[in-house]
Design a protein around this motif. Structure first.
Motif, PDB file in Angstrom:
ATOM      1  N   LEU A 192       2.881   9.687  -8.520  1.00 55.91           N
ATOM      2  CA  LEU A 192       1.867  10.218  -7.621  1.00 55.91           C
ATOM      3  C   LEU A 192       1.836  11.734  -7.744  1.00 55.91           C
ATOM      4  N   TRP A 251      -3.308   3.819  -2.592  1.00 56.41           N
ATOM      5  CA  TRP A 251      -3.093   2.934  -3.737  1.00 56.41           C
ATOM      6  C   TRP A 251      -2.721   1.578  -3.165  1.00 56.41           C
ATOM      7  N   GLN A 310      -6.347   2.465  -7.242  1.00 52.23           N
ATOM      8  CA  GLN A 310      -6.393   3.673  -6.431  1.00 52.23           C
ATOM      9  C   GLN A 310      -7.740   3.754  -5.729  1.00 52.23           C
ATOM     10  N   ASN A 317       0.815  -1.219   0.000  1.00 56.33           N
ATOM     11  CA  ASN A 317       0.000   0.000   0.000  1.00 56.33           C
ATOM     12  C   ASN A 317       0.843   1.261   0.000  1.00 56.33           C
ATOM     13  N   CYS A 320      -0.066   4.095 -12.549  1.00 55.74           N
ATOM     14  CA  CYS A 320       0.743   2.886 -12.413  1.00 55.74           C
ATOM     15  C   CYS A 320       0.056   1.775 -13.194  1.00 55.74           C
ATOM     16  N   VAL A 347      -2.820   8.685  -8.974  1.00 55.23           N
ATOM     17  CA  VAL A 347      -1.760   7.685  -9.151  1.00 55.23           C
ATOM     18  C   VAL A 347      -1.804   7.153 -10.572  1.00 55.23           C
TER      19      VAL A 347
END
Length: 385
Positions: free
Chosen positions: A83, A67, A62, A36, A57, A55
């Motif tokens: 971020l 996240w 999220q 996390n 990724c 976020v």
């Protein structure tokens, strides 16, 4: 004076001074264990509702407060994560990047490692050390060989659980405190000495990690060491004293690191960034007198400590020194002990309040252990390397 960091330690250079975002270069994860980033732990804000987080990724999800990612075995690899923190007009206030590194759970296969865990009360309570050990033994193997003079209940160890955890201890206590009566208890108690400081025949004392290894690890330096200290060092500070305290803390930390590497130069040392306090002031109601402290001041102190730890220890992997970003993985809003007092002296209504602002529940300790276990597997030279 608090000096905002640049780059990843404090956000992108162009956003310095607005929000002090702290992200490490690498976040470790292993398949099947949740990883996390709790947003409140990354920035220094009184009110998180004044900003939004974004976020980017290729993995994970999220949520409102974090996240989160539980890797699958087929997702071993590296994933960039960005971020951003934005205001109501969508203006970027802070921005940082990190790398999510998913490593094989090597301790479930054939890997073995010796491991020394150094810490304060978080370690002394033995909850997260036991969790790390339990994770390593899920398939019945005992590949993680813990080293230490203390076990469950802070007694001499009788089983696999071993560590060097001491409530109230600072980095200075571990490097300087000598004593003949006991190696346990708070560092200011008479007779309480560091497990690494030995008294010589002439009465002088010396930090001697090699001798410690002779006593507790058959003369061999450990493969892995984690050091989770700092909370007691900075607990009572204010904005005008925090950096001087950190200067002293890092001096003692370097002394300890150098002593470990003098015994074995390739020991992997993980500098565990201390977890943050509860989001509630209620857990600090009992800190009065000489120990008076508020949740917000401690949060400021620890945020500055994170900034300085990233500055001091990030990028030193070639010297076998690593950052373990424990602070990101703890749910500071939910995983602290609570009680149910009356709302006030005139009320029959009972409400939930945080009872301890610094020490989490079992679930919180397990989140701490999850982060460290992932780092351990990231350093083990074994299956898959």
């Amino acid at each position: 004076m608090v000096v905002p960091c640049g780059s990843r330690a404090g956000g992108n250079e162009s956003f310095v001074g607005k929000i002090r975002l702290v992200l490490p270069d690498v976040i470790y994860a292993v398949p099947g264990i949740e990883c996390n980033i709790y947003f409140d732990n990354t920035v220094l804000l009184l009110n998180l509702n004044t900003v939004a987080f974004d976020v980017t990724c290729p993995v994970g999800m999220q949520y409102q407060e974090r996240w989160s990612f539980i890797p699958k075995a087929q997702e071993i690899g590296e994933y960039p994560l960005e971020l951003k923190v934005v205001d109501s007009s969508n203006t970027v206030l802070a921005q940082g990047e990190t790398l999510v590194r998913v490593v094989p759970d090597r301790l479930q296969d054939e890997a073995e490692a010796s491991y020394l865990l150094i810490g304060d009360s978080f370690a002394e309570y033995s909850v997260y050390p036991q969790h790390i050990l339990d994770l390593s033994m899920r398939n019945g193997r005992d590949g993680l060989h813990m080293i230490g003079s203390r076990g469950a209940g802070n007694m001499p160890p009788t089983g696999a659980l071993r560590h060097e955890g001491y409530s109230g201890w600072t980095t200075e206590a571990f490097t300087t405190r000598s004593g003949l009566l006991s190696r346990s208890g708070y560092h200011h108690r008479p007779g309480a000495g560091s497990p690494f400081v030995y008294t010589r025949p002439d009465g002088s004392s010396r930090l001697d990690f090699a001798r410690y290894c002779e006593e507790f690890n058959q003369g061999r330096g450990p493969d892995l060491v984690t050091i989770q200290l700092g909370g007691n060092d900075v607990f009572s500070d204010r904005d005008d004293t925090i950096d001087d305290t950190l200067d002293q803390m890092f001096s003692h930390m370097e002394t300890l690191i150098n002593a470990i590497h003098a015994a074995r130069s390739d020991t992997c040392i993980g500098i565990v960034i201390d977890t943050l306090p509860s989001t509630s002031q209620d857990g600090f109601r009992n800190y009065r007198g000489d120990r008076k402290q508020t949740r917000w001041q401690l949060r400021r102190n620890q945020h500055r400590m994170i900034e300085r730890m990233l500055e001091n220890y990030q990028g030193r992997e070639a010297g076998h020194i690593y950052i373990v970003p424990n602070y990101l993985n703890l749910d500071c809003a939910s995983h602290f002990p609570t009680w149910n007092p009356a709302r006030n002296s005139r009320s029959d209504d009972r409400i939930k309040r945080v009872n301890n602002g610094t020490h989490p529940t079992t679930a919180g300790y397990q989140q701490m252990g999850d982060s460290i276990y992932a780092w351990i597997n990231g350093q083990i030279k074994g299956v898959g390397q």
